[in-house]
Enzyme design. Sequence first.
Site, PDB file in Angstrom:
ATOM      1  N   ASN A   1      45.916  42.226  27.559  1.00 52.34           N
ATOM      2  CA  ASN A   1      44.669  41.942  28.263  1.00 52.34           C
ATOM      3  C   ASN A   1      43.657  41.219  27.382  1.00 52.34           C
ATOM      4  O   ASN A   1      42.884  40.401  27.876  1.00 52.34           O
ATOM      5  CB  ASN A   1      44.095  43.218  28.880  1.00 52.34           C
ATOM      6  CG  ASN A   1      44.790  43.518  30.203  1.00 52.34           C
ATOM      7  OD1 ASN A   1      44.790  42.681  31.100  1.00 52.34           O
ATOM      8  ND2 ASN A   1      45.420  44.671  30.304  1.00 52.34           N
TER       9      ASN A   1
ATOM     10  N   ALA B   1      42.131  41.727  45.878  1.00 54.50           N
ATOM     11  CA  ALA B   1      41.624  40.452  46.413  1.00 54.50           C
ATOM     12  C   ALA B   1      41.865  40.361  47.917  1.00 54.50           C
ATOM     13  O   ALA B   1      41.027  39.843  48.658  1.00 54.50           O
ATOM     14  CB  ALA B   1      42.279  39.282  45.685  1.00 54.50           C
TER      15      ALA B   1
ATOM     16  N   GLN C   1      40.073  33.551  29.398  1.00 56.63           N
ATOM     17  CA  GLN C   1      39.132  33.361  30.509  1.00 56.63           C
ATOM     18  C   GLN C   1      37.694  33.268  29.995  1.00 56.63           C
ATOM     19  O   GLN C   1      36.884  32.522  30.554  1.00 56.63           O
ATOM     20  CB  GLN C   1      39.311  34.474  31.548  1.00 56.63           C
ATOM     21  CG  GLN C   1      40.717  34.362  32.174  1.00 56.63           C
ATOM     22  CD  GLN C   1      40.944  35.251  33.371  1.00 56.63           C
ATOM     23  OE1 GLN C   1      40.140  36.122  33.670  1.00 56.63           O
ATOM     24  NE2 GLN C   1      42.056  35.044  34.058  1.00 56.63           N
TER      25      GLN C   1
ATOM     26  N   HIS D   1      34.990  53.088  32.337  1.00 60.82           N
ATOM     27  CA  HIS D   1      35.701  53.259  33.615  1.00 60.82           C
ATOM     28  C   HIS D   1      37.097  53.808  33.283  1.00 60.82           C
ATOM     29  O   HIS D   1      38.092  53.087  33.289  1.00 60.82           O
ATOM     30  CB  HIS D   1      35.806  51.932  34.367  1.00 60.82           C
ATOM     31  CG  HIS D   1      36.719  52.027  35.560  1.00 60.82           C
ATOM     32  ND1 HIS D   1      36.412  52.755  36.678  1.00 60.82           N
ATOM     33  CD2 HIS D   1      37.954  51.526  35.782  1.00 60.82           C
ATOM     34  CE1 HIS D   1      37.408  52.684  37.540  1.00 60.82           C
ATOM     35  NE2 HIS D   1      38.371  51.950  37.019  1.00 60.82           N
TER      36      HIS D   1
ATOM     37  N   ASP E   1      33.307  54.213  40.955  1.00 63.92           N
ATOM     38  CA  ASP E   1      33.107  55.597  40.505  1.00 63.92           C
ATOM     39  C   ASP E   1      31.811  56.159  41.103  1.00 63.92           C
ATOM     40  O   ASP E   1      31.766  57.308  41.547  1.00 63.92           O
ATOM     41  CB  ASP E   1      33.065  55.638  38.973  1.00 63.92           C
ATOM     42  CG  ASP E   1      34.283  54.940  38.375  1.00 63.92           C
ATOM     43  OD1 ASP E   1      35.398  55.359  38.685  1.00 63.92           O
ATOM     44  OD2 ASP E   1      34.112  53.953  37.637  1.00 63.92           O
TER      45      ASP E   1
ATOM     46  N   ALA F   1      45.928  36.703  44.422  1.00 63.13           N
ATOM     47  CA  ALA F   1      47.092  37.034  45.249  1.00 63.13           C
ATOM     48  C   ALA F   1      47.367  38.534  45.247  1.00 63.13           C
ATOM     49  O   ALA F   1      48.325  38.999  45.857  1.00 63.13           O
ATOM     50  CB  ALA F   1      48.320  36.282  44.733  1.00 63.13           C
ATOM     51  N   GLY F   2      46.520  39.305  44.560  1.00 62.94           N
ATOM     52  CA  GLY F   2      46.746  40.744  44.415  1.00 62.94           C
ATOM     53  C   GLY F   2      46.157  41.556  45.560  1.00 62.94           C
ATOM     54  O   GLY F   2      45.545  41.011  46.486  1.00 62.94           O
TER      55      GLY F   2
ATOM     56  N   VAL G   1      36.728  43.374  36.609  1.00 58.59           N
ATOM     57  CA  VAL G   1      37.292  44.501  37.358  1.00 58.59           C
ATOM     58  C   VAL G   1      38.612  44.949  36.728  1.00 58.59           C
ATOM     59  O   VAL G   1      38.912  46.139  36.637  1.00 58.59           O
ATOM     60  CB  VAL G   1      37.523  44.094  38.835  1.00 58.59           C
ATOM     61  CG1 VAL G   1      38.162  45.232  39.628  1.00 58.59           C
ATOM     62  CG2 VAL G   1      36.212  43.662  39.479  1.00 58.59           C
ATOM     63  N   GLY G   2      39.424  43.979  36.291  1.00 61.18           N
ATOM     64  CA  GLY G   2      40.739  44.255  35.712  1.00 61.18           C
ATOM     65  C   GLY G   2      40.624  45.240  34.551  1.00 61.18           C
ATOM     66  O   GLY G   2      39.739  45.108  33.701  1.00 61.18           O
ATOM     67  N   ASN G   3      41.501  46.211  34.530  1.00 65.31           N
ATOM     68  CA  ASN G   3      41.418  47.273  33.510  1.00 65.31           C
ATOM     69  C   ASN G   3      42.137  46.922  32.217  1.00 65.31           C
ATOM     70  O   ASN G   3      43.117  46.189  32.253  1.00 65.31           O
ATOM     71  CB  ASN G   3      42.008  48.558  34.084  1.00 65.31           C
ATOM     72  CG  ASN G   3      41.011  49.261  34.977  1.00 65.31           C
ATOM     73  OD1 ASN G   3      39.833  49.296  34.656  1.00 65.31           O
ATOM     74  ND2 ASN G   3      41.497  49.788  36.087  1.00 65.31           N
TER      75      ASN G   3
HETATM   76  N1  LIG Z   1      37.113  48.784  37.543  1.00 66.10           N
HETATM   77  C1  LIG Z   1      37.562  49.395  38.643  1.00 66.10           C
HETATM   78  O1  LIG Z   1      36.855  50.207  39.241  1.00 66.10           O
HETATM   79  C2  LIG Z   1      38.934  49.130  39.185  1.00 66.10           C
HETATM   80  C3  LIG Z   1      39.353  49.743  40.361  1.00 66.10           C
HETATM   81  C4  LIG Z   1      40.618  49.467  40.878  1.00 66.10           C
HETATM   82  C5  LIG Z   1      41.468  48.614  40.193  1.00 66.10           C
HETATM   83  N2  LIG Z   1      41.048  48.046  39.025  1.00 66.10           N
HETATM   84  C6  LIG Z   1      41.899  47.107  38.292  1.00 66.10           C
HETATM   85  O2  LIG Z   1      41.865  45.853  38.964  1.00 66.10           O
HETATM   86  C7  LIG Z   1      43.016  45.098  38.611  1.00 66.10           C
HETATM   87  C8  LIG Z   1      43.644  44.466  39.837  1.00 66.10           C
HETATM   88  O3  LIG Z   1      44.138  45.458  40.700  1.00 66.10           O
HETATM   89  P1  LIG Z   1      45.079  45.084  41.938  1.00 66.10           P
HETATM   90  O4  LIG Z   1      45.375  46.372  42.612  1.00 66.10           O
HETATM   91  O5  LIG Z   1      44.504  43.966  42.720  1.00 66.10           O
HETATM   92  O6  LIG Z   1      46.378  44.597  41.158  1.00 66.10           O
HETATM   93  P2  LIG Z   1      47.567  43.675  41.689  1.00 66.10           P
HETATM   94  O7  LIG Z   1      48.662  43.857  40.694  1.00 66.10           O
HETATM   95  O8  LIG Z   1      47.818  43.889  43.126  1.00 66.10           O
HETATM   96  O9  LIG Z   1      46.967  42.209  41.520  1.00 66.10           O
HETATM   97  C9  LIG Z   1      46.639  41.680  40.285  1.00 66.10           C
HETATM   98  C10 LIG Z   1      46.797  40.172  40.398  1.00 66.10           C
HETATM   99  O10 LIG Z   1      46.317  39.606  39.179  1.00 66.10           O
HETATM  100  C11 LIG Z   1      47.171  38.533  38.863  1.00 66.10           C
HETATM  101  N3  LIG Z   1      47.019  38.151  37.472  1.00 66.10           N
HETATM  102  C12 LIG Z   1      47.598  38.698  36.374  1.00 66.10           C
HETATM  103  N4  LIG Z   1      47.249  38.001  35.277  1.00 66.10           N
HETATM  104  C13 LIG Z   1      46.420  37.021  35.686  1.00 66.10           C
HETATM  105  C14 LIG Z   1      45.740  35.974  35.014  1.00 66.10           C
HETATM  106  N5  LIG Z   1      45.847  35.812  33.701  1.00 66.10           N
HETATM  107  N6  LIG Z   1      44.973  35.134  35.740  1.00 66.10           N
HETATM  108  C15 LIG Z   1      44.862  35.270  37.068  1.00 66.10           C
HETATM  109  N7  LIG Z   1      45.505  36.230  37.774  1.00 66.10           N
HETATM  110  C16 LIG Z   1      46.255  37.101  37.086  1.00 66.10           C
HETATM  111  C17 LIG Z   1      48.550  39.040  39.237  1.00 66.10           C
HETATM  112  O11 LIG Z   1      49.493  37.979  39.357  1.00 66.10           O
HETATM  113  C18 LIG Z   1      48.265  39.736  40.558  1.00 66.10           C
HETATM  114  O12 LIG Z   1      48.380  38.850  41.657  1.00 66.10           O
HETATM  115  C19 LIG Z   1      43.934  46.072  37.867  1.00 66.10           C
HETATM  116  O13 LIG Z   1      43.769  45.860  36.476  1.00 66.10           O
HETATM  117  C20 LIG Z   1      43.373  47.434  38.245  1.00 66.10           C
HETATM  118  O14 LIG Z   1      43.658  48.413  37.275  1.00 66.10           O
HETATM  119  C21 LIG Z   1      39.811  48.289  38.525  1.00 66.10           C
END
Ligand SMILES: NC(=O)c1ccc[n+]([C@@H]2O[C@H](COP(=O)([O-])OP(=O)(O)OC[C@H]3O[C@@H](n4cnc5c(N)ncnc54)[C@H](O)[C@@H]3O)[C@@H](O)[C@H]2O)c1
Length: 334
Positions: free
Chosen positions: A104, A16, A111, A186, A158, A12-13, A128-130
């Site tokens: 995290n 996505a 997961q 990252h 990057d 939902a983010g 992907v999540g940081n």
């Molecule tokens: N590695 C990379 O290059 C890179 C680049 C950009 C963003 N990111 C990271 O990607 C992540 C997502 O970014 P975004 O902009 O989509 O954030 P966002 O906040 O718009 O969306 C994140 C979504 O994850 C959901 N979420 C949280 N905990 C969860 C769980 N346990 N299970 C399932 N869903 C869960 C939230 O409810 C939210 O809908 C962030 O951690 C961001 O820092 C990484």
Amino acid sequence: MVVIKVLVTGAAGQIAYSLLYSIANGDVFGKDQPISLVLLDIKPMMSVLEGVFMELQDCSLPLLHEIIPTDNVEVAFKDIDAALLVGAMPRRDGMERKDLLKANVKIFENQGAALNMYAKKTVKVLVVGNPANTNCLIAMKSAPTIPPQNFSCLTRLDQNRATSQIAVRLGLSCSAVKNVTIWGNHSSTQYPDTTHANVCNNDGNVTVYKAVKDDEWLKGGFVQMVQQRGAAVIKARKLSSAMSAAKAICDHVRDWWHGTSEGHWVSMGVISDGNNYGVPEGLIYSFPVTIKDQKWTVVKGLSIDTFSRERMDESAKELVEERDMALEFLSKSA
Ligand SMILES: NC(=O)c1ccc[n+]([C@@H]2O[C@H](COP(=O)([O-])OP(=O)(O)OC[C@H]3O[C@@H](n4cnc5c(N)ncnc54)[C@H](O)[C@@H]3O)[C@@H](O)[C@H]2O)c1
């Protein structure tokens, strides 16, 4: 063709929202590959997820066999072929790095355990999540029945940022620039390295250093720009990179699935076996890799000068600290 099951978390983010269409449209797994798309988010986001589900239906995409929106981890991870773990705990104002990491660790431990229990053993996992490298490590450690080589984290954004800046500087298309490497974490300690990168210009195929003719920039302003690019986007957009992150996820997974082309490498955060470039064993570290038959191999034998060595070590040091802190949280939750 057999349907493959692909999970996207954080569905939902904002990343996505830019990502799901490309996956469902066949841009990643192939134009003839039917997909069952699983969308996982947390309970409070279910109404937003319902909207995303409706929009995907409304796209009327022929390859989209089934869409499963859920907040149930067992449903989400059951028999999946690919897991794109985008969702994570975001950093809130005033939140300490330690507390963010702790939250995290919990998410990626759960997961990882779900991957272990419900996913296919051949599943490919992209985190992907940081903090992406360390979250990937925790998921991998929590899924001992899945080969560590099936886990990776995203540093392709990057790489794309670095490639694009070289192309802009030279007034060329980014397709003319190849083999830029991202080493390490990252984070702002990552090292975008153009020592072994090439460009195709009017002189033929030449090194980036030869084409740019500005070593000071390649070792200074360019490195800093790539390291700080995420922060610059947040400053301008008041939101973190989403469209470019989604594009990078597509690039990463497509190459993992279909392989890299002859003479090209890409950067991925993968497990270090301790035998490559002096990177400590057991870290998820970004290396240059080639991919064949869905298996990545670290590119061997690149010469590393003192400037590169220092930056690669600095990023490894940061990852060791992050790992040690995360493993402490993991052992306490055991
Ligand atoms: N590695 C990379 O290059 C890179 C680049 C950009 C963003 N990111 C990271 O990607 C992540 C997502 O970014 P975004 O902009 O989509 O954030 P966002 O906040 O718009 O969306 C994140 C979504 O994850 C959901 N979420 C949280 N905990 C969860 C769980 N346990 N299970 C399932 N869903 C869960 C939230 O409810 C939210 O809908 C962030 O951690 C961001 O820092 C990484």
